[in-house]
Design an enzyme around this catalytic site. Sequence first.
Site, mmCIF file in Angstrom:
data_model
loop_
_atom_site.group_PDB
_atom_site.id
_atom_site.type_symbol
_atom_site.label_atom_id
_atom_site.label_comp_id
_atom_site.label_asym_id
_atom_site.label_seq_id
_atom_site.Cartn_x
_atom_site.Cartn_y
_atom_site.Cartn_z
ATOM 1 N N GLY A 1 58.427 62.733 11.784
ATOM 2 C CA GLY A 1 59.613 62.851 10.936
ATOM 3 C C GLY A 1 59.308 63.665 9.688
ATOM 4 N N GLY A 2 59.645 63.081 8.538
ATOM 5 C CA GLY A 2 59.459 63.774 7.264
ATOM 6 C C GLY A 2 58.024 64.194 7.013
ATOM 7 N N GLY B 1 56.157 102.811 16.069
ATOM 8 C CA GLY B 1 56.508 101.849 15.026
ATOM 9 C C GLY B 1 55.341 100.947 14.681
ATOM 10 N N ALA B 2 54.533 100.626 15.695
ATOM 11 C CA ALA B 2 53.401 99.731 15.442
ATOM 12 C C ALA B 2 52.387 100.407 14.516
ATOM 13 C CB ALA B 2 52.752 99.321 16.749
HETATM 14 C C1 HXC Z 1 57.769 51.708 8.434
HETATM 15 C C2 HXC Z 1 56.259 52.047 10.090
HETATM 16 C C3 HXC Z 1 56.742 53.365 10.290
HETATM 17 C C4 HXC Z 1 57.822 53.800 9.465
HETATM 18 C C5 HXC Z 1 55.148 53.014 11.674
HETATM 19 N N1 HXC Z 1 55.272 51.888 10.981
HETATM 20 N N2 HXC Z 1 56.050 53.945 11.276
HETATM 21 N N3 HXC Z 1 56.771 51.235 9.168
HETATM 22 N N4 HXC Z 1 58.290 52.928 8.556
HETATM 23 N N5 HXC Z 1 58.320 55.030 9.582
HETATM 24 C C6 HXC Z 1 54.488 50.667 11.103
HETATM 25 C C7 HXC Z 1 54.738 49.934 12.402
HETATM 26 O O1 HXC Z 1 55.865 49.094 12.276
HETATM 27 C C8 HXC Z 1 53.456 49.149 12.557
HETATM 28 O O2 HXC Z 1 53.502 48.011 11.728
HETATM 29 C C9 HXC Z 1 52.421 50.078 11.990
HETATM 30 O O3 HXC Z 1 53.123 51.002 11.165
HETATM 31 C C10 HXC Z 1 51.669 50.846 13.039
HETATM 32 O O4 HXC Z 1 52.606 51.445 13.905
HETATM 33 P P1 HXC Z 1 52.450 51.380 15.485
HETATM 34 O O5 HXC Z 1 53.751 51.828 16.046
HETATM 35 O O6 HXC Z 1 51.907 50.065 15.895
HETATM 36 O O7 HXC Z 1 51.313 52.470 15.707
HETATM 37 P P2 HXC Z 1 51.162 53.546 16.862
HETATM 38 O O8 HXC Z 1 51.357 52.896 18.195
HETATM 39 O O9 HXC Z 1 49.873 54.234 16.600
HETATM 40 O O10 HXC Z 1 52.377 54.563 16.672
HETATM 41 C C11 HXC Z 1 52.497 55.326 15.475
HETATM 42 C C12 HXC Z 1 53.847 56.073 15.408
HETATM 43 C C13 HXC Z 1 54.987 55.034 15.600
HETATM 44 C C14 HXC Z 1 53.911 57.117 16.492
HETATM 45 C C15 HXC Z 1 53.920 56.754 14.068
HETATM 46 O O11 HXC Z 1 54.777 53.946 14.704
HETATM 47 C C16 HXC Z 1 56.319 55.626 15.326
HETATM 48 O O12 HXC Z 1 56.884 56.266 16.210
HETATM 49 N N6 HXC Z 1 56.841 55.371 14.130
HETATM 50 C C17 HXC Z 1 58.156 55.850 13.730
HETATM 51 C C18 HXC Z 1 58.106 57.367 13.581
HETATM 52 C C19 HXC Z 1 59.417 57.946 13.117
HETATM 53 O O13 HXC Z 1 60.400 58.021 13.867
HETATM 54 N N7 HXC Z 1 59.450 58.361 11.854
HETATM 55 C C20 HXC Z 1 60.587 59.025 11.352
HETATM 56 C C21 HXC Z 1 61.104 58.313 10.189
HETATM 57 S S1 HXC Z 1 62.464 59.263 9.629
HETATM 58 P P3 HXC Z 1 52.790 46.612 12.128
HETATM 59 O O14 HXC Z 1 53.202 45.728 11.019
HETATM 60 O O15 HXC Z 1 53.318 46.286 13.458
HETATM 61 O O16 HXC Z 1 51.315 46.938 12.134
HETATM 62 C C22 HXC Z 1 61.817 60.451 8.657
HETATM 63 C C23 HXC Z 1 62.832 61.366 8.131
HETATM 64 C C24 HXC Z 1 62.435 62.007 6.845
HETATM 65 O O17 HXC Z 1 60.658 60.564 8.393
HETATM 66 C C25 HXC Z 1 63.174 63.297 6.749
HETATM 67 C C26 HXC Z 1 62.741 64.100 5.575
HETATM 68 C C27 HXC Z 1 63.159 65.546 5.771
#
Ligand code: HXC
Length: 512
Positions: A167-168, A402-403
Site C-alpha cells: 500500500g502506502g 535519432g538515437a
Molecule cells: C495494522 C497490520 C497491517 C496494517 C499488518 N498488520 N499490516 N496492522 N495495519 N496495515 C499486522 C497484522 O495484523 C499482524 O498483527 C502483524 O501485522 C503481522 O502481519 P501478518 O499478516 O501476520 O504477517 P505476514 O503474513 O508476514 O503478512 C504481511 C502483510 C499482511 C503482507 C503485510 O499483513 C498484509 O497484507 N497486510 C495488509 C497490507 C495492506 O493491504 N496494506 C495497505 C494498507 S492501505 P498480529 O497482531 O496478528 O501479529 C495503505 C494506503 C496508503 O497503505 C495510501 C497512501 C498513498
Amino acid sequence: MQDNRLPYRKFYARKEKLENQYSGDYNQKQHSKGKLTARERIDLLLDEGSFHEIDAYVKSQDNNHDFFGDGVICGYGTINGRKVLLYVQDFNFLGGSLGAVHARKIQKVQDIALKMGYPIIGLIDSGGARIQEGVASLAGYAGIFKRNVQSSGVIPQISVILGPAAGGAVYSPALTDFRFMVKNTSHMFVTGPGVVKEVLNEDVSFEDLGGAEIHSTTSGVADFVYSDEENCLLGVKKLLSYLPSNNVEHPPIARRDDIEPNRLDNISLIIPDDSGKPYDIIDIINRIVDTGSFFEVAENFAQNIVTGFARLDNQVIGIIANQPKCLAGTLDINASRKAARFVRFCDAFNIPILVLEDVPGFMPGQNQEHNAIILHGAKLLYAFAEASVPKITVILRKAYGGAYIVMNSKAMGGDFNFAWPTAEVAVMGPEGAVKILNRKDLANAEDPEALRKKLAQDYKENIANPFIAEEKGFIDEVIDPADTRKVLIDTFALLENKVEEKISRKHGNIPL
Ligand code: HXC
C-alpha cells in the site's frame, strides 16, 4: 558506576525496558521469516558505535501498547565515516504499519537530513497504513511523501525494502533515488494478492506480483537486488561511496593508484570486424575506468542500456552505455526511462557523465509506438539536454539517426564528443540507406545481392564513418581507442569547473 538518585534510577530503568523489548522471542519472530531485526540491520549498516537513536521512547497514538517506538527506529550515524540519517521499520510491532506517531518520527529525520544536507536511508518492512489509525495514518504518509519530494535532488534518498512494502509503503520508495530489494523476502505492491483475487479473480503469488525478481527485471522498480540482507546492506554502503552528501557537494574522491595502466592495449579488438556482431560493452567500460570501480545500477532491467557509477583517476563519473549484446543496443521505452532517470540523478548531484555509444536506432514496432516510445524516448533527450554537469560522449561504433542525437550528441550539448575510427555516424545504417537510395539500381541488377553488398560497403566507407562528422566539427576528435582513458581523464579535468547558466523558471515540463 551508575548514579543511584531517583532521576537516574528512572532514566536507567527506562533504558533497560527499551533494551528488553528488543530481546528474546521478539527477535525470533523476524528470524523465523528469514529476516533480520531492525536493530541487527542498523548494526550491519552503520559504523560500529556510531548510531544515535531519536524518539526511542515515543508511544503509539492510541497508547494501548506497552511498547516504545511505535514500530520504527529512527536516528543518525555514520557509514565509512560519513553522516547519514535513517529510519528502520520494525515489522514485529503491528507489522511495521505506519501510524501517526510512526510517521512523525520518520518526518523528523527527513527534516534533519534535508536541513543539514545528509543522505537519508529508509529500511522498509511494513504492511502500509495502520488500519486502526485510519485517516491519521494516511495523512502521515502524505507528510512523508511531501518531504520526499522537497528533498529530491537536494540529498540522496535511498530505500531498502527488507520485507513487505504494501500500500502506502511503496510510494515513499518510489519517490526516492534508489530502491534495494532482497530475493524472496522483499515484496512491493500497491494492492496485494488478496485484493487482486477479489477484484480481478486472478491468482498470483507475492513473489510473482511484487518480488525482487519481477521488480528488478520487468517493472524496473528495484535498482539493486541481493540474495540476502547482509549483502544488500553492503550494497547500500557501496552506493553511498559514489555519492556526495547533497547537491552542493562534489562526490567523494578515492585515494588509490590505478594499478594496471596497460589495460587499454588491444581494446579496439573487442569490437568485431563485422559491425552486425555483438560484444559486451562491460568489457570496454572495465578497461577504461579505474580497476574494479564500475558499479552497475539497474543491472537486470532494460539490459540494452547500461548505467552505473565508476571512477576515472579517482573521480566519480556516471556512465550510460548502449549494450550491443542485448537487442543490438537499440533504444526502447525501458532503456530510455532507465537512462533518463540516471542522467537526471547524476546531474542533480554533480556527477559528470560519460556516454559510450553504439546504438543502431530506436526499437521499431507497434508495441513500442502504442506504448509511447515517442514520449519515453523524449525523456532521455530532455535529460541530456537539461544536464549541466560535464558531459562527454565516445562513439565506439554505431551512431544512427535519432538515437545518435539523443545519446548526448554535440548539437544536444555534449561538451566533448569523441569517436573511435570504427564509428558509423549517419542518418541510418547501410542496409536501410542502400534500399532507399538505390531502389531502382537494385531492382534492375542482374545480381542484386552482390550489388547490395557493394553499395553497403561503399556507404560505410564514404558516409557512415566518423571522419565526415569530425571534418564538420560534430566530432571533436577521432581518437585511438588505446588513448581513451587518458583522453577522458584529461578532458574531464578540463571540464572540472564548468558553469552553465540556466534561465530562471519554475520548472521545465519533462514528457512523462
Ligand atoms: C495494522 C497490520 C497491517 C496494517 C499488518 N498488520 N499490516 N496492522 N495495519 N496495515 C499486522 C497484522 O495484523 C499482524 O498483527 C502483524 O501485522 C503481522 O502481519 P501478518 O499478516 O501476520 O504477517 P505476514 O503474513 O508476514 O503478512 C504481511 C502483510 C499482511 C503482507 C503485510 O499483513 C498484509 O497484507 N497486510 C495488509 C497490507 C495492506 O493491504 N496494506 C495497505 C494498507 S492501505 P498480529 O497482531 O496478528 O501479529 C495503505 C494506503 C496508503 O497503505 C495510501 C497512501 C498513498
